[in-house]
Design a protein around this motif. Structure first.
Motif, mmCIF file in Angstrom:
data_model
loop_
_atom_site.group_PDB
_atom_site.id
_atom_site.type_symbol
_atom_site.label_atom_id
_atom_site.label_comp_id
_atom_site.label_asym_id
_atom_site.label_seq_id
_atom_site.Cartn_x
_atom_site.Cartn_y
_atom_site.Cartn_z
ATOM 1 N N VAL A 71 1.443 -1.517 0.307
ATOM 2 C CA VAL A 71 -0.099 -0.235 0.203
ATOM 3 C C VAL A 71 0.930 1.346 -0.112
ATOM 4 C CG1 VAL A 71 -1.263 1.216 1.006
ATOM 5 C CG2 VAL A 71 -1.862 -1.227 1.106
ATOM 6 N N ASN A 74 2.141 1.233 -3.524
ATOM 7 C CA ASN A 74 0.982 2.300 -4.432
ATOM 8 C C ASN A 74 1.015 3.052 -4.177
ATOM 9 O OD1 ASN A 74 -0.967 0.874 -5.800
ATOM 10 N ND2 ASN A 74 -1.361 -1.070 -4.506
ATOM 11 N N ILE A 94 -5.387 -0.595 -4.401
ATOM 12 C CA ILE A 94 -5.518 1.117 -2.789
ATOM 13 C C ILE A 94 -6.795 0.377 -2.516
ATOM 14 C CG2 ILE A 94 -5.699 3.240 -2.124
ATOM 15 C CD1 ILE A 94 -3.466 3.716 -4.453
ATOM 16 N N PHE A 97 -7.955 -2.966 -0.369
ATOM 17 C CA PHE A 97 -6.822 -3.287 0.437
ATOM 18 C C PHE A 97 -7.765 -2.406 1.539
ATOM 19 C CE2 PHE A 97 -4.336 -0.804 4.264
ATOM 20 C CZ PHE A 97 -3.995 -2.206 4.932
#
Length: 155
Positions: A71, A74, A94, A97
């Protein structure tokens, strides 16, 4: 494909980004493509640790170091992909998650009071299994489309 002159003697091939016509070099696209593969790989590692380790699939996906690193990566690289087909993959990763975390909290909030009548243990277990399967599906679907160089549907 268009060619642009770079430096005194080398030409770098350009390709149109498929979303809004943003031009990026194939070198930039290759770098972002590699990063997207790495992020899918980190998320997959998190899921596998949960599936084959002592943690749950969803717990490992949300709180394991591979997904946390994924993340962060990202967010670092998403700006570079803005306007290209790869942006959809960064957004997909993203969202996977954060939606998993949101739904896990909701399942916990619903299940916690229900544990007083024992049903909550079942709703919690079922919710975590369904969310784990959903996370596996999202990561798998995204990685397959990335391998096929297709953007993710957003909407």
């Amino acid at each position: 494909m268009a060619y642009a002159r770079v430096g005194a003697c080398r030409a770098v091939r350009h390709r149109e980004g498929s979303l809004n016509g943003t031009t990026i070099t194939t070198q930039d696209e290759g770098s972002l493509l590699r990063v997207a593969h790495i992020v899918y790989g980190l998320h997959s590692l998190g899921l596998a640790i949960g599936a084959f380790g002592a943690a749950t699939v969803l717990g490992s996906f949300l709180f394991g170091w591979p997904s946390i690193v994924a993340v962060i990566v990202n967010y670092v690289y998403r700006g570079r992909a803005r306007g290209t087909w790869l942006e959809t993959h960064f957004s997909w990763q993203i969202r996977t998650f954060w939606y998993a975390l949101l739904w896990a909290i909701l399942v916990g909030l619903v299940s916690l009071p229900l544990t007083l009548i024992v049903i909550g243990f079942g709703t919690w277990a079922l919710g975590m299994i369904v969310l784990g399967a959903w996370a596996i599906y999202r990561i798998g679907r995204g990685w397959i489309r990335l391998n096929d160089r297709q953007p993710m549907p957003m909407g």
